[in-house]
Write a protein that holds these residues in place. Sequence first.
Motif, PDB file in Angstrom:
ATOM      1  N   VAL A   1     -10.763  -0.852  13.570  1.00  0.00           N
ATOM      2  CA  VAL A   1      -9.559  -0.688  12.741  1.00  0.00           C
ATOM      3  C   VAL A   1      -8.384  -1.418  13.378  1.00  0.00           C
ATOM      4  CG1 VAL A   1      -7.858   0.975  11.968  1.00  0.00           C
ATOM      5  CG2 VAL A   1     -10.263   1.462  11.677  1.00  0.00           C
ATOM      6  N   ILE A   2      -8.235  -1.232  14.682  1.00  0.00           N
ATOM      7  CA  ILE A   2      -7.096  -1.877  15.349  1.00  0.00           C
ATOM      8  C   ILE A   2      -7.188  -3.389  15.204  1.00  0.00           C
ATOM      9  CG2 ILE A   2      -5.967  -2.223  17.558  1.00  0.00           C
ATOM     10  CD1 ILE A   2      -7.005   0.529  18.375  1.00  0.00           C
ATOM     11  N   THR A   3      -8.359  -3.922  15.531  1.00  0.00           N
ATOM     12  CA  THR A   3      -8.475  -5.385  15.498  1.00  0.00           C
ATOM     13  C   THR A   3      -8.318  -5.908  14.073  1.00  0.00           C
ATOM     14  OG1 THR A   3     -10.830  -5.002  15.495  1.00  0.00           O
ATOM     15  CG2 THR A   3      -9.875  -5.700  17.552  1.00  0.00           C
ATOM     16  N   THR A   4      -8.968  -5.241  13.124  1.00  0.00           N
ATOM     17  CA  THR A   4      -8.869  -5.729  11.756  1.00  0.00           C
ATOM     18  C   THR A   4      -7.433  -5.665  11.261  1.00  0.00           C
ATOM     19  OG1 THR A   4     -11.077  -4.876  11.382  1.00  0.00           O
ATOM     20  CG2 THR A   4      -9.815  -5.502   9.445  1.00  0.00           C
ATOM     21  N   ALA A   5      -6.752  -4.576  11.612  1.00  0.00           N
ATOM     22  CA  ALA A   5      -5.367  -4.441  11.156  1.00  0.00           C
ATOM     23  C   ALA A   5      -4.530  -5.589  11.704  1.00  0.00           C
ATOM     24  CB  ALA A   5      -4.806  -3.110  11.613  1.00  0.00           C
ATOM     25  N   LEU A   6      -4.740  -5.895  12.985  1.00  0.00           N
ATOM     26  CA  LEU A   6      -3.924  -6.957  13.586  1.00  0.00           C
ATOM     27  C   LEU A   6      -4.262  -8.318  12.994  1.00  0.00           C
ATOM     28  CD1 LEU A   6      -3.846  -5.801  17.289  1.00  0.00           C
ATOM     29  CD2 LEU A   6      -1.968  -5.847  15.672  1.00  0.00           C
ATOM     30  N   ILE A   7      -5.549  -8.541  12.784  1.00  0.00           N
ATOM     31  CA  ILE A   7      -5.933  -9.838  12.226  1.00  0.00           C
ATOM     32  C   ILE A   7      -5.438  -9.969  10.791  1.00  0.00           C
ATOM     33  CG2 ILE A   7      -7.943 -11.070  11.349  1.00  0.00           C
ATOM     34  CD1 ILE A   7      -9.277 -10.588  13.949  1.00  0.00           C
ATOM     35  N   SER A   8      -5.460  -8.837  10.074  1.00  0.00           N
ATOM     36  CA  SER A   8      -5.024  -8.893   8.676  1.00  0.00           C
ATOM     37  C   SER A   8      -3.531  -9.166   8.552  1.00  0.00           C
ATOM     38  CB  SER A   8      -5.325  -7.563   7.982  1.00  0.00           C
ATOM     39  OG  SER A   8      -6.629  -7.164   8.211  1.00  0.00           O
ATOM     40  N   HIS A   9      -2.803  -8.845   9.616  1.00  0.00           N
ATOM     41  CA  HIS A   9      -1.349  -8.882   9.498  1.00  0.00           C
ATOM     42  C   HIS A   9      -0.840 -10.206   8.936  1.00  0.00           C
ATOM     43  CE1 HIS A   9       2.766  -7.832  10.443  1.00  0.00           C
ATOM     44  NE2 HIS A   9       2.908  -9.063  10.893  1.00  0.00           N
ATOM     45  N   SER A  10      -1.217 -11.277   9.589  1.00  0.00           N
ATOM     46  CA  SER A  10      -0.676 -12.570   9.143  1.00  0.00           C
ATOM     47  C   SER A  10      -1.269 -12.946   7.794  1.00  0.00           C
ATOM     48  CB  SER A  10      -0.965 -13.641  10.182  1.00  0.00           C
ATOM     49  OG  SER A  10      -2.341 -13.703  10.439  1.00  0.00           O
ATOM     50  N   TYR A  11      -2.507 -12.554   7.571  1.00  0.00           N
ATOM     51  CA  TYR A  11      -3.135 -12.858   6.285  1.00  0.00           C
ATOM     52  C   TYR A  11      -2.363 -12.188   5.156  1.00  0.00           C
ATOM     53  CZ  TYR A  11      -6.748 -13.414   2.766  1.00  0.00           C
ATOM     54  OH  TYR A  11      -7.428 -13.743   1.632  1.00  0.00           O
ATOM     55  N   ILE A  12      -2.028 -10.922   5.353  1.00  0.00           N
ATOM     56  CA  ILE A  12      -1.325 -10.181   4.309  1.00  0.00           C
ATOM     57  C   ILE A  12       0.034 -10.809   4.035  1.00  0.00           C
ATOM     58  CG2 ILE A  12      -0.192  -7.993   3.837  1.00  0.00           C
ATOM     59  CD1 ILE A  12      -2.482  -6.638   5.203  1.00  0.00           C
ATOM     60  N   GLU A  13       0.706 -11.172   5.118  1.00  0.00           N
ATOM     61  CA  GLU A  13       2.021 -11.779   4.920  1.00  0.00           C
ATOM     62  C   GLU A  13       1.895 -13.108   4.193  1.00  0.00           C
ATOM     63  OE1 GLU A  13       4.495 -11.817   8.393  1.00  0.00           O
ATOM     64  OE2 GLU A  13       5.250  -9.915   7.595  1.00  0.00           O
TER      65      GLU A  13
ATOM     66  N   GLU B   1      -0.428 -14.160   2.187  1.00  0.00           N
ATOM     67  CA  GLU B   1      -0.911 -14.117   0.811  1.00  0.00           C
ATOM     68  C   GLU B   1      -0.111 -13.170  -0.065  1.00  0.00           C
ATOM     69  OE1 GLU B   1      -3.304 -16.113  -0.050  1.00  0.00           O
ATOM     70  OE2 GLU B   1      -3.817 -16.822   1.943  1.00  0.00           O
ATOM     71  N   GLY B   2       0.838 -12.481   0.506  1.00  0.00           N
ATOM     72  CA  GLY B   2       1.664 -11.603  -0.306  1.00  0.00           C
ATOM     73  C   GLY B   2       0.917 -10.431  -0.916  1.00  0.00           C
ATOM     74  N   ILE B   3       0.100  -9.792  -0.102  1.00  0.00           N
ATOM     75  CA  ILE B   3      -0.644  -8.632  -0.578  1.00  0.00           C
ATOM     76  C   ILE B   3       0.151  -7.378  -0.242  1.00  0.00           C
ATOM     77  CG2 ILE B   3      -2.773  -7.315  -0.218  1.00  0.00           C
ATOM     78  CD1 ILE B   3      -4.070  -9.996   0.500  1.00  0.00           C
ATOM     79  N   ASP B   4      -0.023  -6.349  -1.054  1.00  0.00           N
ATOM     80  CA  ASP B   4       0.685  -5.107  -0.780  1.00  0.00           C
ATOM     81  C   ASP B   4       0.084  -4.453   0.466  1.00  0.00           C
ATOM     82  OD1 ASP B   4       1.979  -2.688  -0.827  1.00  0.00           O
ATOM     83  OD2 ASP B   4       2.155  -2.767  -3.002  1.00  0.00           O
ATOM     84  N   SER B   5       0.884  -4.429   1.527  1.00  0.00           N
ATOM     85  CA  SER B   5       0.299  -4.060   2.810  1.00  0.00           C
ATOM     86  C   SER B   5      -0.020  -2.587   2.918  1.00  0.00           C
ATOM     87  CB  SER B   5       1.245  -4.465   3.930  1.00  0.00           C
ATOM     88  OG  SER B   5       2.458  -3.769   3.777  1.00  0.00           O
ATOM     89  N   ALA B   6       0.822  -1.723   2.338  1.00  0.00           N
ATOM     90  CA  ALA B   6       0.604  -0.285   2.525  1.00  0.00           C
ATOM     91  C   ALA B   6      -0.752   0.124   1.970  1.00  0.00           C
ATOM     92  CB  ALA B   6       1.715   0.505   1.841  1.00  0.00           C
TER      93      ALA B   6
ATOM     94  N   VAL C   1     -12.468  -2.214  -3.090  1.00  0.00           N
ATOM     95  CA  VAL C   1     -11.067  -2.436  -3.446  1.00  0.00           C
ATOM     96  C   VAL C   1     -10.430  -3.419  -2.467  1.00  0.00           C
ATOM     97  CG1 VAL C   1      -8.902  -1.332  -3.960  1.00  0.00           C
ATOM     98  CG2 VAL C   1     -11.010  -0.111  -4.354  1.00  0.00           C
ATOM     99  N   MET C   2     -10.794  -3.276  -1.192  1.00  0.00           N
ATOM    100  CA  MET C   2     -10.200  -4.191  -0.214  1.00  0.00           C
ATOM    101  C   MET C   2     -10.574  -5.632  -0.512  1.00  0.00           C
ATOM    102  SD  MET C   2     -10.642  -2.055   3.260  1.00  0.00           S
ATOM    103  CE  MET C   2     -10.015  -3.231   4.437  1.00  0.00           C
ATOM    104  N   ILE C   3     -11.766  -5.827  -1.009  1.00  0.00           N
ATOM    105  CA  ILE C   3     -12.172  -7.199  -1.331  1.00  0.00           C
ATOM    106  C   ILE C   3     -11.361  -7.717  -2.513  1.00  0.00           C
ATOM    107  CG2 ILE C   3     -14.066  -8.620  -2.148  1.00  0.00           C
ATOM    108  CD1 ILE C   3     -15.921  -6.689  -0.699  1.00  0.00           C
ATOM    109  N   ALA C   4     -11.173  -6.844  -3.481  1.00  0.00           N
ATOM    110  CA  ALA C   4     -10.511  -7.299  -4.704  1.00  0.00           C
ATOM    111  C   ALA C   4      -8.998  -7.256  -4.586  1.00  0.00           C
ATOM    112  CB  ALA C   4     -10.954  -6.432  -5.874  1.00  0.00           C
ATOM    113  N   ILE C   5      -8.494  -6.844  -3.426  1.00  0.00           N
ATOM    114  CA  ILE C   5      -7.061  -6.564  -3.343  1.00  0.00           C
ATOM    115  C   ILE C   5      -6.241  -7.836  -3.493  1.00  0.00           C
ATOM    116  CG2 ILE C   5      -6.627  -6.851  -0.872  1.00  0.00           C
ATOM    117  CD1 ILE C   5      -5.306  -4.023  -1.095  1.00  0.00           C
ATOM    118  N   HIS C   6      -6.868  -8.957  -3.183  1.00  0.00           N
ATOM    119  CA  HIS C   6      -6.163 -10.215  -3.396  1.00  0.00           C
ATOM    120  C   HIS C   6      -6.342 -10.580  -4.860  1.00  0.00           C
ATOM    121  CE1 HIS C   6      -4.337 -13.908  -2.951  1.00  0.00           C
ATOM    122  NE2 HIS C   6      -4.720 -14.226  -1.732  1.00  0.00           N
ATOM    123  N   THR C   7      -5.499 -10.000  -5.704  1.00  0.00           N
ATOM    124  CA  THR C   7      -5.793 -10.047  -7.138  1.00  0.00           C
ATOM    125  C   THR C   7      -5.630 -11.433  -7.722  1.00  0.00           C
ATOM    126  OG1 THR C   7      -3.592  -9.157  -7.367  1.00  0.00           O
ATOM    127  CG2 THR C   7      -5.412  -7.669  -7.791  1.00  0.00           C
ATOM    128  N   ARG C   8      -5.011 -12.323  -7.014  1.00  0.00           N
ATOM    129  CA  ARG C   8      -4.830 -13.647  -7.600  1.00  0.00           C
ATOM    130  C   ARG C   8      -6.045 -14.532  -7.383  1.00  0.00           C
ATOM    131  NH1 ARG C   8      -0.410 -13.238  -4.816  1.00  0.00           N
ATOM    132  NH2 ARG C   8      -0.805 -15.064  -3.548  1.00  0.00           N
TER     133      ARG C   8
END
Lengths: 526, 101, 180, 496, 399
Positions: free
Chosen positions: D100-112, D114-119, D157-164
């Motif tokens: 969880v820790i590693t994935t969260a950190l790696i996702s950080h820049s990805y989320i920013e 791609e403009g995904i809703d982070s919460a 849901v996590m896979i589909a979360i990038h709705t664009r």
Amino acid sequence: MDILGSTEVASFPVLNVLILLPAIGALVVALLPKNRPEIVRPIGALFALGAGAMSVFVMIKFQMSDSGFQFESYQSWIPSLGISWHIGVDGISLWLVVLTGLITPIVLLAVDPHHDPKPYTAWLLLLQAGSFGAFLALDLFLFFVMFEIVLVPMYMLIGGWGYNDRRYAATKFFLYTMAGSALMLVAIVTVAVLSAKDGGLTFDVVELANRQSLATNTSRLCFVAFALAFVIKVPVAPFHTWLPDAHTQAPTAGSVVLAAVMLKLGAYGLLRFGLYLFPEAAVWLAPTLVTLGVFGVIYGAVVAAMQKDLKRLVAYSSVAHMGFIILGIFAFTTQSLQGGILQMVNHGLSTGALFLMVGMLYERRKTRAIAELKGIQTAAPVFAGFFTVIMLSSVGVPGFNGFVGEFLILIGSFETRRWWTVIAATGVILAAVYLLWAYQRVFHGEPTSADEKTPDLRLREGLVLTPFIVGIVFLGIYPKPVLERIEPAVDRLLSHIEEYSDYERPEPNTPVIIDVHHATEKEEGH
Amino acid sequence: MIVTTSWYLVLGALLFIIGGVGLLVRRNPLIMLMCVELMLNGINLSFVAFSTALGDIGGQTVVFFVLVVAAAEVVVGLGLIVAILRRAPGSTADDLSVLKG
Amino acid sequence: MVDTIVFLVAAAICLTGAVGVILARNPVHSALMLVMTLFGIAVQFVSQEAHFLAAVQVIVYAGAIVVLFLFVIMLLGVDTAQNLEIGILPAQKWAALCFGVGSLALTGYIIMAVDNPVTGRTGLSGAIDDTANVRLLARSLFSNYVYAFELTSLLLVIAVIGAVVLARKPAKELPDEAGR
Amino acid sequence: MKTISTAIFEAPSVDWWGLLPQMVLLGVALSLLLITSISRRKFSTAFSTLCSVLAGSTVFLIALGLWGDVQELGPRSSLASAFAVDGFSIFFTILISLGVITTALISHSYIEREGIDSAEYHALLMCSAAGAIVMASANDLIVLFIGLEALSIGLYVMIAIHTRRVEARESAMKYFVLGAFSSAFFLYGIALVYGATGSTNLVQIRDYLDQVAFRDEHILLAGIGLLLIGLAFKVAAAPFHFWAPDVYQGAPSPVTGYMASIAKAAGFAALLRVFFAALPSYKLDWSPIISALAILTLVVGAVMAILQTDVKRMLAFSSVSHAGYVLVAIQSANASGTSAALFYLFTYSFVVIGSFGVVSLMGWKDGHSLDRYSGIGSSRPVLAITFTVFLLAQAGVPLTSGFVGKFQVITSAVDVENYILASIAMLTAVISAYMYLKIVMTMYVTENNSEGPDITIHWTGGVVLGGILVFTLVVGIIPQSLINFSQNAVPVLIAG
Amino acid sequence: MTGDPLFRDGVDLVDIGIMGLKVVVAFGFLLVATMFMVWFERKLISDMQNRIGPNVAGPWGLLQTFADGVKFFFKEDLRPENADPLVFRLAPYVSAVTAFLSFAIVPVGGVFKDVPGDTGTVNIFGRETFLQVADPPIGILLLLAMSSIAVYGIMLAGWSSGSKYPLIGSVRASAQAISYEAALGMSVVAVVILAGTLSTHDIVARQAGGLNTWFLVTSGVVPFIVFLIAATAELNRPPFDLVEAEQELVGGFHTEYSSIRFALFFLAEFMNVITMSAIMVTLFFGGPAGPIFFGLTWFWPTIWFMSKVMVFLFIFVWFRATLPRLRYDQLMDLGWKVLIPLSLFWLMFISLKELRASNDWNWVATYGAAAGGLLLGGTLLVTALRAGDRAYQKDSEDA
């Protein structure tokens, strides 16, 4: 330590330092600032030289009469799997260690990588560390680790600094070796697991060799797996196809180290692990391996003769030479084994130097095609002179080291493998044919305008080649110090084989060393 | 003829098979989802049959959880379908094969 | 006798519905067929004294899940829903064949076990007593299966977040960023 | 009626400490959602990432505490024996918390980026991780199933979360349908096992099977088979792997990493738990099946991997073949095999998270074709060497954690004298090594001196990649403590 | 113990006969009641609106509904071209059947004593039986099941018409039904918790001890209010009749229906009104319980029951005559933001009360904790609702 039958434990962990020094050097080099490329190679060479000096120190301190392992170092590594950091040196590995220690700094200083010196130097140092590790390892796991880990730097060197087809060659090199060692790993584990019933799981070579707890068939299968790995590494025809590609595409430094050090890993592995762990199986499979070896001698020579690329020719000559070594090893006589080990060193010196010189030629002419080179002798006489000496050593002309090794192998194996020996002997002649022919085509004849401009040997290059020449001549004239350090270990190994198999070595008729010495002198006297 | 547990089990298995085959044969995600429901129902029937045969209430309790799981799956599955179509109105089969199977 | 008739009729309803689900072209018809199967199953539940489950089956499955299906179909418009296609597997038909044959074999396996389908162990989590079905269920739900019961909350939370994430309109109408 | 209503209802005991990891994850997830949705101001991605990391770290610390407990006092179970706190479950809790820790950190820049809703993303991450922990600590098939579903649904849901992204949605749909399909198999298996043994509780099943000699084992065997199929789907073992490449390719790269590591580890945790805790007496029945699966998985994973040109698909097939190695360890059906499997999963998980972390840095704008990686070796040497180490670790080159893992797997196969399997495993390692080398080569050997893509590395991702690099090398060089860790997790499991 | 004593000692022909009789009587009763309900509604509304209403057919226009029915029966059955033939025919029956089935569980008579079990029986042909068609062990759940099925009737009718307005109407109707079903269910559960049983018969028996044992009182009125509102919404009765909002949707889901099929919808709607009233009486007002004065002991309870039902029928009509129709968002807000939280809270409160009583917990601590929970939950809810409103406003500004 005493249980392992060691005779002397050096207070100073010289072998550990030997392995770690280049490794640390690699790390240091990797961490050097990017904007100072000029300090990279000196620093790298310093570490490599340090390791080389250390290996010479080991050679000097080596107890000649002692047939067991010296400078042993034992450290528990993964106790739950019975794996330990167990290293030591004996007569068999001593010279290979020295070879490794000396060749790497030379190569590092001699060959300019042209680009990215930092990773280049780091990989070379890592290669040195890994090779030391592989030659010194007395634990199967440790050996496997080292045996595999040397692939990475070599792969990177070929891939990063090689010639046009380097992708293909590097990948082929890596995969061939890995494929061979894949089954070896299974065999290693099998040996360890099956021997565990006689006193716990261990990967210690000495311990396992003394237990000999495998059933005949199992041990034969395991030996086949081991042999496959080493035979590919050596390489013995028909498992050699990676070698010409790797050699040809590798940068000069890669080719030199590959020929001088890494090919020896295979032969050394057969000696140290194949014969030591599975004496019975080794005797059982010896005819096949000897046949392959002899086949390699002839095949390598014939194919070498047909090569259009000088570097490829040298590569195939390697196949032929390594075939001799296999013959020597599996003839199971003191002389043949001694000769085999000596020939490993010889081959390292001569072929390594050949590759260096081919590399220098390529630097000058940007081509290695034999057809495009002509009459270099006129333009570069000193260069041609050096080349002649090294080539003669490779051919096995008396007075040079190649002769001593091949002669020992031939007289040693004549007693047990007569007809193979006879065939192999023709290989010596063939070697003369293809090398001299190549020499003639490249260095003699009417030079073209391009050939005329070929610059002669520079001082720096000469200095680089001098150690090789010295080694070649010294070993050719006075191999005694080398052989007498090898002999006890070889004797011990043969006794071990006799103990655990129904093989009996023939009575040695005369003290070998003196005989050879005389023979050499006699030849010179003519 | 007495209805034994096996009858129910066979019926459950048949439903499971029909659902499974349907899921693989049909290409409409809505129907695939319904086929999943068929499979789950077949399983539920087996659970209840076993529960009766064993005289153990556990099997019936399990069916509750299956219901919850089915509901959660359907919610997300339908959400996916809606998401797919909302972003790509008028999409057809060809549009939906960006990934090469 | 009555049991047999009830079983056979309900089984026929179930199977007809099930086959109908996969044969119907129109998703709405499929959904109705599904409801039919669900009712058949509910009847089978009743005939095995699982009254409460039967009711829940109808309320949750027919009353909520399939209604949700219908909602989505109507939201999408039947034509879209009907033409919606997606390739899941490269060789779906073959997989279906393999699966069908495999699981029919499985059924045969079960039929082979007809004599002794279960080992006759009884009453680990509360013996069945048809008069107190609900009580027993409740007791088992809150004793043996209480962990699973609490965990369903986790499942539902995820489903809710998922539904919100998937169904919500994106904040900005950015163009689709397809593939290459 | 009177008798029932007056019967005293004894609520099952609750081991709150043991439950704490799941509760922390779920609690933080809910709080995160609550705060971000109620609050007036908009929270940055960093806040969500921080929540995930804190939750993961808390779980990690709790799990460490529990580990000491369990090693001292022995395993325990609570909630009517549906929930086990033993070395095995805590081993996986630790792995999952780190995941969880590693994935969260790696996702950080990805989320920013791609403009995904982070919460919501992080809430789903934590919830599905809680599901994974449930799977690892379930002592009851139904609990296991619900954990499995929580994990899977979260992943859909996590896979589909990038709705664009069209691929993301489509791969989510694929994963969803096949996931539901496989869950049904698993559930049917539970039903049949329940029918044969009268319980869904693993310990009760085992006790029962130990006591009883069956007159007719058909239902039980069919149930075991279906359980295996269901789990084989989840861990992407051939021939149930066909979803993996498409889904891995289409999913956002950090999610792919999570899926290939934590989801797979949880699937194997379930597999190990079910087969070792409940069905050890049927070892002779399932072990050969698993070894057949292992062979198929190894071969398919290795051979298909080398045919791919898309890096994510390559890694997907490599992940299939890694599942094969774990199966090789599992088929040995003994303690050393289990410990090997645990070790393998632990090390592999981080390597694969790291690999997909690198892939996610590359961005997906032009897909993940191999060509895009060309030239990284010279333009981003540190990143390239990191990726190289990850790839070599997956190839099983010595001095990386991957080698030690493979070594133990081979040892476990040899232990039960399954030499053929060991040999096949090693030979397929060579085949897949070709694929890894292809990627490495592409990074270092450029034909036209291309400079490689422009990559910005956010420090969060850098920290994770560096950490995993160090971990991989350190474990490769001194693996003893991790081996002890995985070995200590095993006997407890066997004891149930 | 639960279940009709009729089947206790096996089933024979007499039992089946009695069963059949009960079904026929109940169905007939419902049909006739529906007829009069229609008349009652029209008459009452016209009175409230100061007009006369139907007065031609029969005395006081009593036969007006019958006349309408006959007319429907003979009208042409139209089916739109785009309609889905099968589903179009099926939908009205779904509505009608579910309406009737829910009524099956309502006890309409019998003398109840304050214990669950075999009280409230009557003797027909020498057999003891309940005065209700069926008393399944799941009892009241059947109501929920049927109300969820009833959604299908509406939904399918709207969809199968192949026309826009019915579709919108049906989607609205089903959304409405589903939304209020949760509140409905939870208020039922409050009663079930107090009664400790699902059987409607036993629920009535629990209320036989007098007015203060009625669940209206013991559950604290709130569940009843929630139930009443939710039931009105479920029935699509005014003020929740958005489904048939003529101004917006023409006739709602049954716009395209005519003739006998329309009559079935009509029938179903009024049947449902009666059933819901009967259920309310059963759940909260003691069902047939009431004082028995003289003679015919089995007769009085039925009279009581019918009078109680009449009161609710009147209330429903009264709603229709007086209350304005809600807007759609108001409808949803009422359901989701008021009724569901309220009923949920009340359910918890009742459970807590019961738990305290059975476990002998400290009074202050229990209710203090409850109040704390309420405060926390309420604050959260309010904050969440506010945040939702904000987001909604922001969205609509953006758009």
